[in-house]
Design an enzyme around this catalytic site. Sequence first.
Site, mmCIF file in Angstrom:
data_model
loop_
_atom_site.group_PDB
_atom_site.id
_atom_site.type_symbol
_atom_site.label_atom_id
_atom_site.label_comp_id
_atom_site.label_asym_id
_atom_site.label_seq_id
_atom_site.Cartn_x
_atom_site.Cartn_y
_atom_site.Cartn_z
ATOM 1 N N TYR A 147 0.796 -1.223 0.000
ATOM 2 C CA TYR A 147 0.000 0.000 0.000
ATOM 3 C C TYR A 147 0.832 1.278 0.000
ATOM 4 O O TYR A 147 0.343 2.323 -0.406
ATOM 5 C CB TYR A 147 -0.913 0.031 1.236
ATOM 6 C CG TYR A 147 -1.914 -1.089 1.294
ATOM 7 C CD1 TYR A 147 -3.226 -0.910 0.862
ATOM 8 C CD2 TYR A 147 -1.556 -2.338 1.786
ATOM 9 C CE1 TYR A 147 -4.152 -1.930 0.919
ATOM 10 C CE2 TYR A 147 -2.477 -3.367 1.849
ATOM 11 C CZ TYR A 147 -3.772 -3.162 1.416
ATOM 12 O OH TYR A 147 -4.685 -4.186 1.472
ATOM 13 N N SER A 158 -2.373 11.678 -1.472
ATOM 14 C CA SER A 158 -3.614 11.024 -1.893
ATOM 15 C C SER A 158 -4.729 12.049 -2.012
ATOM 16 O O SER A 158 -4.615 13.172 -1.517
ATOM 17 C CB SER A 158 -4.013 9.928 -0.902
ATOM 18 O OG SER A 158 -4.195 10.461 0.396
ATOM 19 N N GLU A 160 -10.429 2.654 -1.864
ATOM 20 C CA GLU A 160 -11.591 3.080 -1.073
ATOM 21 C C GLU A 160 -11.624 4.596 -0.873
ATOM 22 O O GLU A 160 -11.957 5.077 0.206
ATOM 23 C CB GLU A 160 -11.609 2.379 0.284
ATOM 24 C CG GLU A 160 -11.735 0.876 0.202
ATOM 25 C CD GLU A 160 -11.966 0.230 1.567
ATOM 26 O OE1 GLU A 160 -12.250 0.953 2.540
ATOM 27 O OE2 GLU A 160 -11.874 -1.009 1.664
ATOM 28 N N GLU A 204 -8.960 -7.279 -1.236
ATOM 29 C CA GLU A 204 -8.779 -7.665 0.167
ATOM 30 C C GLU A 204 -9.888 -8.647 0.515
ATOM 31 O O GLU A 204 -11.030 -8.480 0.083
ATOM 32 C CB GLU A 204 -8.882 -6.470 1.123
ATOM 33 C CG GLU A 204 -7.754 -5.472 1.079
ATOM 34 C CD GLU A 204 -7.990 -4.282 2.017
ATOM 35 O OE1 GLU A 204 -7.203 -3.324 1.942
ATOM 36 O OE2 GLU A 204 -8.957 -4.326 2.808
ATOM 37 N N TYR A 261 -5.968 -10.381 3.544
ATOM 38 C CA TYR A 261 -5.525 -9.305 4.439
ATOM 39 C C TYR A 261 -5.263 -9.922 5.817
ATOM 40 O O TYR A 261 -6.164 -10.511 6.384
ATOM 41 C CB TYR A 261 -6.617 -8.238 4.528
ATOM 42 C CG TYR A 261 -6.172 -6.964 5.194
ATOM 43 C CD1 TYR A 261 -5.525 -5.977 4.463
ATOM 44 C CD2 TYR A 261 -6.379 -6.760 6.550
ATOM 45 C CE1 TYR A 261 -5.109 -4.809 5.077
ATOM 46 C CE2 TYR A 261 -5.958 -5.595 7.166
ATOM 47 C CZ TYR A 261 -5.333 -4.623 6.428
ATOM 48 O OH TYR A 261 -4.903 -3.461 7.028
#
Length: 517
Positions: A84, A116, A153, A254, A286
């Site tokens: 990530y 982000s 997300e 995930e 995950y």
Amino acid sequence: MKISATIVLLACATSSALALNPIVIKGSKFFDSVTKEQFFIKGVAYQPRGQVSNNTPDPLADPAACARDAPLMAELGTNVLRVYEVDPRKNHDACMKSFADAGIYLLLDIATPHFSINRKSPEYGVHLYDAYKGTVDAFSKYDNLVGFIAGNEVTNDKTNTQASAYVKAALRDIKHYIKNSKQRDIPVGYASNDDEYIRDAIKDYFNCGDVESQADFFGVNLYEWCGVSTFEKSGFKDRTKEFENYSKPVFLSEYGCNLVTPRGFTEVAAIYGPEMTGVWSGGVVYEWTQENNRYGLVKISASGEAEVLPDYTNLKEQMDKVKPKGVKMDAYNEQRSASSCPAISANWKAASELPPTPSDGACECMVQNMNCVASDKVSNIPGQTGNNTLGSQLDVMCGMVSCAEIGGDAEKGVYGAFSFCSPRDKLSWLYNLKAKELMKVSPTNFCNYNGLGQEISPKRNDLTACAKIAPNMEGVTDDGTFNTLPSSGAQKVTQKMIYGDAFVASVVCVLAAAFFM
């Protein structure tokens, strides 16, 4: 002759150990480009956090940990690692080699907590685009990179769907950047949560419009299967039905609900069985290390040793049983249509029109056309409050002059010509806009703003041309400095050529082995 034979065969063996076949997309499936077998993701999320000593955790810059974890993952049957967050300025060669040697590919998120799109107040500017390009530059050289994820997300419920327009714009631009500056095409996708109010709209949104702006693949973070459940009871059946006509590869980015522990991972049989393999391309468990949220497969001790947990043992038992059956690449020719863009509704507020590609050249041009800019007295310290901060000054000035050219409305699909510029450049735009009004009253003291403005002499007189300046194809080197990359495709090696070279290399090895026997 025997010495030559040994050298040739050793070179072939070394090449085989260090290079993995590129994974390609055809229709809604992944394939091994050399064997032509369908590729199913047997992944694990890898983002150790418990022993991180700085603010930028980068698991791929820790050679010792990678060398420790790669064999354990391989024993589990892992073939994809999802990471990530990385620091593109660090060296990742050792870790990427450890995973390549173990037969493991990398699926890498390019957005990080530091760089982000904010779902509550979404913007997509030059600083984000540069950060994303930096990550692409640092990892596109590795053969075992399978793809980039442009967002995870970001839109997570019906209150922040406008953020998806900015994420999709970033995805579009990174795809374009890779196409024009890299030696092979690397897919770029998106990973979504499973919110009941937006799940249909968001999967369609990232698969609609022109091909250049569509996600190359779509991931779903799905935790519906908890404890002892079934394909029908868990909701997996319904999710599979929803994607049965999707035109791009879809997988579980995930999975692994931990409401019941230790996890039995009974969903593995469904994910890699006939109920799901016709639609899904596997999934990512995950997660690897035990953290505060208690999802770990292994526990890392203070001395750096990995202790296998019951979840690891249970997952291995399930993975050992599955042998997903796919189709051969050459025999697969199914054509599916892209999705229609979702209409604006109570639950969906992102228009199909996307924000423009950030261009630092356009922003620089804009500032060079000004008489009045923000001075160094305007603070940009995160968390600092007061009337001299960029945020407060932008709010004040937007109440005095129009912010249309520096703002955007994703619901209407309308974006200003300089909406991607830095906050300081945006404030300079507003100061200059107001200064034009003040100059009509007084030719002096028109750029004070309580000492936060600075009068300058314009270097240019072509403001209308600024917004047309295309972004530079700039990359970031390992030491964090910028370098210019080719912006045309003239020097680009095509994906087909790379696969051809891999095939030729394998043929040479086979012929060499036969000749020297």
